[in-house]
Design a protein around this motif. Sequence first.
Motif, PDB file in Angstrom:
ATOM      1  N   GLU A   4       0.812  -1.219   0.000  1.00  0.00           N
ATOM      2  CA  GLU A   4       0.000   0.000   0.000  1.00  0.00           C
ATOM      3  C   GLU A   4       0.844   1.267   0.000  1.00  0.00           C
ATOM      4  OE1 GLU A   4      -3.791   0.334   1.897  1.00  0.00           O
ATOM      5  OE2 GLU A   4      -3.486  -1.645   2.782  1.00  0.00           O
ATOM      6  N   GLY A  17      -2.135   4.881  -0.601  1.00  0.00           N
ATOM      7  CA  GLY A  17      -3.491   4.822  -1.114  1.00  0.00           C
ATOM      8  C   GLY A  17      -4.542   5.148  -0.069  1.00  0.00           C
ATOM      9  N   GLN A  18      -5.786   5.070  -0.512  1.00  0.00           N
ATOM     10  CA  GLN A  18      -6.916   5.402   0.342  1.00  0.00           C
ATOM     11  C   GLN A  18      -6.974   4.507   1.576  1.00  0.00           C
ATOM     12  OE1 GLN A  18     -10.591   6.052  -1.684  1.00  0.00           O
ATOM     13  NE2 GLN A  18     -11.816   5.789   0.144  1.00  0.00           N
ATOM     14  N   THR A  21      -4.836   5.931   4.249  1.00  0.00           N
ATOM     15  CA  THR A  21      -5.444   7.141   4.811  1.00  0.00           C
ATOM     16  C   THR A  21      -6.543   6.761   5.799  1.00  0.00           C
ATOM     17  OG1 THR A  21      -4.958   8.465   2.856  1.00  0.00           O
ATOM     18  CG2 THR A  21      -6.743   9.241   4.260  1.00  0.00           C
ATOM     19  N   GLU A  22      -7.399   5.825   5.412  1.00  0.00           N
ATOM     20  CA  GLU A  22      -8.481   5.393   6.298  1.00  0.00           C
ATOM     21  C   GLU A  22      -7.931   4.753   7.566  1.00  0.00           C
ATOM     22  OE1 GLU A  22     -10.984   3.010   3.793  1.00  0.00           O
ATOM     23  OE2 GLU A  22     -11.768   4.780   2.753  1.00  0.00           O
ATOM     24  N   TRP A  46      -8.493  17.649  -2.767  1.00  0.00           N
ATOM     25  CA  TRP A  46      -9.171  16.657  -1.922  1.00  0.00           C
ATOM     26  C   TRP A  46      -9.003  15.288  -2.566  1.00  0.00           C
ATOM     27  CZ3 TRP A  46     -11.238  17.855   2.702  1.00  0.00           C
ATOM     28  CH2 TRP A  46     -11.544  19.185   2.954  1.00  0.00           C
ATOM     29  N   THR A  47      -8.677  14.270  -1.778  1.00  0.00           N
ATOM     30  CA  THR A  47      -8.579  12.901  -2.281  1.00  0.00           C
ATOM     31  C   THR A  47      -9.110  11.928  -1.233  1.00  0.00           C
ATOM     32  OG1 THR A  47      -6.294  12.765  -1.490  1.00  0.00           O
ATOM     33  CG2 THR A  47      -6.601  13.331  -3.815  1.00  0.00           C
ATOM     34  N   HIS A  48      -9.144  10.668  -1.621  1.00  0.00           N
ATOM     35  CA  HIS A  48      -9.531   9.572  -0.731  1.00  0.00           C
ATOM     36  C   HIS A  48     -10.886   9.835  -0.079  1.00  0.00           C
ATOM     37  CE1 HIS A  48      -4.952   8.593  -0.309  1.00  0.00           C
ATOM     38  NE2 HIS A  48      -5.393   8.481  -1.552  1.00  0.00           N
ATOM     39  N   ASP A  49     -11.878  10.112  -0.932  1.00  0.00           N
ATOM     40  CA  ASP A  49     -13.254  10.376  -0.471  1.00  0.00           C
ATOM     41  C   ASP A  49     -13.318  11.490   0.566  1.00  0.00           C
ATOM     42  OD1 ASP A  49     -14.484   8.506  -2.134  1.00  0.00           O
ATOM     43  OD2 ASP A  49     -14.254   6.889  -0.665  1.00  0.00           O
ATOM     44  N   LYS A  51     -11.174  12.407   2.698  1.00  0.00           N
ATOM     45  CA  LYS A  51     -10.547  12.066   3.973  1.00  0.00           C
ATOM     46  C   LYS A  51      -9.111  12.583   4.036  1.00  0.00           C
ATOM     47  CE  LYS A  51     -13.359   8.016   4.899  1.00  0.00           C
ATOM     48  NZ  LYS A  51     -14.106   7.697   3.712  1.00  0.00           N
TER      49      LYS A  51
END
Length: 110
Positions: A4, A17-18, A21-22, A46-49, A51
Motif C-alpha cells: 500500500e 493509497g486510500q 489514509t483510512e 481533496w482525495t480519498h473520499d 478524507k
Amino acid sequence: INAEYGVSPRGAGWTFGQGKTEEWNHTNGLTLTARAHQLVMEGFQWTHDNKLITLFSAPNYSYRCGNQAAIMRANDSNIETLKAGIIVFDAAVRPNDGPTMGRRTPDYFL
C-alpha cells in the motif's frame, strides 16, 4: 514497506493509497488528514473520499511552476465548513518580472 506504499516518482518520500489514509484516520480518531509540502497546481486537492487534503502554500513555486497556493481555515471538523474555509491565491506580482508561466505541472514534480 508493504504494497500500500510506493516510492514517490521523485524519489523523495512515499505515495500511499486510500486504505492507508483510512487506517491512519481510524487509528488516530480523525475524519480528515491535512498534509502539505506537495505541489498541487490549484493550491489544494481533496482525495480519498474527502478524507485527505493536500495544501500547498507556495505560489509559483521556485518562480517557475505557475501554481496557485492555498490555506485552510479550520474552525471545526465539519467538512463543508472546511471546504468553505479554503483560500486560494496567486503569487504577488514583482516589479520588473517578466511574464508569468502558464499552468503546467513541471516534469520535476511528476
